[in-house]
Write a protein that holds these residues in place. Structure first.
Motif, mmCIF file in Angstrom:
data_model
loop_
_atom_site.group_PDB
_atom_site.id
_atom_site.type_symbol
_atom_site.label_atom_id
_atom_site.label_comp_id
_atom_site.label_asym_id
_atom_site.label_seq_id
_atom_site.Cartn_x
_atom_site.Cartn_y
_atom_site.Cartn_z
ATOM 1 N N GLN A 74 64.599 33.243 -60.722
ATOM 2 C CA GLN A 74 65.031 31.888 -61.054
ATOM 3 C C GLN A 74 64.685 30.914 -59.928
ATOM 4 O O GLN A 74 64.151 29.829 -60.182
ATOM 5 N N VAL A 75 64.942 31.300 -58.687
ATOM 6 C CA VAL A 75 64.630 30.441 -57.541
ATOM 7 C C VAL A 75 63.116 30.308 -57.377
ATOM 8 O O VAL A 75 62.595 29.204 -57.140
ATOM 9 N N GLN A 76 62.388 31.400 -57.535
ATOM 10 C CA GLN A 76 60.933 31.351 -57.383
ATOM 11 C C GLN A 76 60.289 30.452 -58.443
ATOM 12 O O GLN A 76 59.383 29.669 -58.132
ATOM 13 N N ARG A 77 60.738 30.561 -59.665
ATOM 14 C CA ARG A 77 60.176 29.712 -60.730
ATOM 15 C C ARG A 77 60.496 28.243 -60.493
ATOM 16 O O ARG A 77 59.666 27.375 -60.754
ATOM 17 N N TYR A 78 61.678 27.967 -59.995
ATOM 18 C CA TYR A 78 62.026 26.587 -59.680
ATOM 19 C C TYR A 78 61.108 26.053 -58.590
ATOM 20 O O TYR A 78 60.639 24.916 -58.659
ATOM 21 N N ARG A 79 60.854 26.868 -57.577
ATOM 22 C CA ARG A 79 59.961 26.444 -56.488
ATOM 23 C C ARG A 79 58.549 26.202 -56.997
ATOM 24 O O ARG A 79 57.854 25.321 -56.523
ATOM 25 N N GLN A 80 58.104 26.995 -57.991
ATOM 26 C CA GLN A 80 56.772 26.790 -58.561
ATOM 27 C C GLN A 80 56.713 25.497 -59.374
ATOM 28 O O GLN A 80 55.725 24.772 -59.313
ATOM 29 N N ARG A 87 66.043 21.818 -50.177
ATOM 30 C CA ARG A 87 67.085 22.842 -50.318
ATOM 31 C C ARG A 87 68.237 22.360 -51.190
ATOM 32 O O ARG A 87 68.746 23.096 -52.018
ATOM 33 N N ARG A 88 68.641 21.129 -51.002
ATOM 34 C CA ARG A 88 69.768 20.608 -51.773
ATOM 35 C C ARG A 88 69.434 20.526 -53.258
ATOM 36 O O ARG A 88 70.307 20.668 -54.103
ATOM 37 N N ASP A 89 68.143 20.285 -53.593
ATOM 38 C CA ASP A 89 67.726 20.253 -54.991
ATOM 39 C C ASP A 89 67.856 21.635 -55.617
ATOM 40 O O ASP A 89 68.336 21.781 -56.744
ATOM 41 N N ILE A 90 67.418 22.637 -54.891
ATOM 42 C CA ILE A 90 67.528 24.013 -55.389
ATOM 43 C C ILE A 90 68.998 24.394 -55.525
ATOM 44 O O ILE A 90 69.405 25.000 -56.518
ATOM 45 N N LYS A 91 69.775 23.989 -54.542
ATOM 46 C CA LYS A 91 71.219 24.281 -54.579
ATOM 47 C C LYS A 91 71.881 23.627 -55.787
ATOM 48 O O LYS A 91 72.737 24.227 -56.442
ATOM 49 N N ALA A 92 71.463 22.416 -56.121
ATOM 50 C CA ALA A 92 72.063 21.702 -57.254
ATOM 51 C C ALA A 92 71.562 22.223 -58.598
ATOM 52 O O ALA A 92 72.343 22.378 -59.542
ATOM 53 N N CYS A 94 69.848 25.190 -59.293
ATOM 54 C CA CYS A 94 69.969 26.649 -59.479
ATOM 55 C C CYS A 94 71.268 27.103 -58.818
ATOM 56 O O CYS A 94 71.276 28.037 -58.012
ATOM 57 N N ASN A 95 72.346 26.465 -59.156
ATOM 58 C CA ASN A 95 73.607 26.639 -58.448
ATOM 59 C C ASN A 95 74.093 28.089 -58.420
ATOM 60 O O ASN A 95 74.384 28.623 -57.349
ATOM 61 N N ALA A 96 74.185 28.717 -59.571
ATOM 62 C CA ALA A 96 74.699 30.094 -59.628
ATOM 63 C C ALA A 96 73.794 31.038 -58.847
ATOM 64 O O ALA A 96 74.270 31.880 -58.071
ATOM 65 N N ALA A 97 72.486 30.901 -59.054
ATOM 66 C CA ALA A 97 71.534 31.765 -58.352
ATOM 67 C C ALA A 97 71.605 31.528 -56.847
ATOM 68 O O ALA A 97 71.629 32.486 -56.066
ATOM 69 N N PHE A 98 71.658 30.270 -56.453
ATOM 70 C CA PHE A 98 71.706 29.936 -55.021
ATOM 71 C C PHE A 98 72.914 30.579 -54.346
ATOM 72 O O PHE A 98 72.781 31.246 -53.319
ATOM 73 N N SER A 106 71.197 36.837 -48.420
ATOM 74 C CA SER A 106 70.920 35.604 -47.675
ATOM 75 C C SER A 106 69.603 35.659 -46.901
ATOM 76 O O SER A 106 68.958 34.623 -46.727
ATOM 77 N N ASP A 107 69.189 36.827 -46.450
ATOM 78 C CA ASP A 107 67.914 36.920 -45.721
ATOM 79 C C ASP A 107 66.750 36.521 -46.614
ATOM 80 O O ASP A 107 65.877 35.747 -46.209
ATOM 81 N N TRP A 108 66.727 37.049 -47.834
ATOM 82 C CA TRP A 108 65.660 36.690 -48.766
ATOM 83 C C TRP A 108 65.736 35.209 -49.131
ATOM 84 O O TRP A 108 64.707 34.524 -49.188
ATOM 85 N N LEU A 109 66.916 34.719 -49.375
ATOM 86 C CA LEU A 109 67.088 33.310 -49.749
ATOM 87 C C LEU A 109 66.555 32.393 -48.652
ATOM 88 O O LEU A 109 65.856 31.413 -48.939
ATOM 89 N N GLU A 110 66.838 32.715 -47.413
ATOM 90 C CA GLU A 110 66.369 31.889 -46.294
ATOM 91 C C GLU A 110 64.845 31.846 -46.251
ATOM 92 O O GLU A 110 64.253 30.799 -45.976
ATOM 93 N N LEU A 111 64.205 32.971 -46.548
ATOM 94 C CA LEU A 111 62.739 33.006 -46.565
ATOM 95 C C LEU A 111 62.169 32.256 -47.769
ATOM 96 O O LEU A 111 61.076 31.691 -47.698
ATOM 97 N N ALA A 112 62.882 32.256 -48.885
ATOM 98 C CA ALA A 112 62.385 31.650 -50.116
ATOM 99 C C ALA A 112 62.580 30.136 -50.156
ATOM 100 O O ALA A 112 61.840 29.433 -50.847
ATOM 101 N N LEU A 113 63.562 29.641 -49.431
ATOM 102 C CA LEU A 113 63.847 28.208 -49.451
ATOM 103 C C LEU A 113 62.835 27.445 -48.586
ATOM 104 O O LEU A 113 62.285 27.999 -47.637
ATOM 105 N N PRO A 114 62.617 26.170 -48.904
ATOM 106 C CA PRO A 114 61.745 25.369 -48.042
ATOM 107 C C PRO A 114 62.412 25.183 -46.679
ATOM 108 O O PRO A 114 63.635 25.319 -46.557
ATOM 109 N N PRO A 115 61.633 24.861 -45.670
ATOM 110 C CA PRO A 115 62.253 24.670 -44.348
ATOM 111 C C PRO A 115 63.242 23.510 -44.381
ATOM 112 O O PRO A 115 63.042 22.537 -45.107
#
Length: 123
Positions: A74-80, A87-92, A94-98, A106-115
């Motif tokens: 879900q997060v990867q498709r949103y990023r595509q 980050r705040r857009d993804i958080k808003a 994809c709330n449940a997934a985030f 959290s380690d994977w999430l940190e790598l997947a999120l934009p800086p």
């Protein structure tokens, strides 16, 4: 009751049926589906699953892994779809997934999120 006759015969759990339930449970089939396939109640299915050492924990682990894969995708498709998203857009969006990933992966999430962007100072 009300003149309706019921011919309900309780189904006995024989060894073949128990082995079939265990096999389906190890494949990760949902309890309700096993119940439908074997034509017995969900309570009986749960009793058989609980009687096998380690099977409940294994099914919980499978469920956790499935949820993790689903939320990661879900997060990867949103990023595509939105490569410039913050980050705040993804958080808003994809709330449940985030938040699930934040609490459990959290380690994977940190790598997947934009800086993170630097905070702006208001004047």
């Amino acid at each position: 009751m009300h003149g309706i006759k019921l011919n309900l015969k309780p189904k006995q759990l024989n060894e073949n049926l128990k082995q079939r339930i265990i096999r389906l449970a190890r494949l990760g089939v949902h309890r309700l589906r096993i119940s439908q396939v074997c034509r017995i109640g969900i309570g009986s299915i749960e009793q058989v699953i609980a009687s096998v050492s380690g099977l409940v924990e294994w099914r919980k682990q499978c469920h956790w892994e499935s949820k993790r894969r689903c939320y990661r995708v879900q997060v990867q498709r949103y990023r595509q779809r939105c490569p410039d998203a913050l980050r705040r857009d993804i958080k808003a969006d994809c709330n449940a997934a985030f938040f699930w990933l934040y609490m459990n992966d959290s380690d994977w999430l940190e790598l997947a999120l934009p800086p993170p962007t630097a905070a702006r100072v208001r004047r």
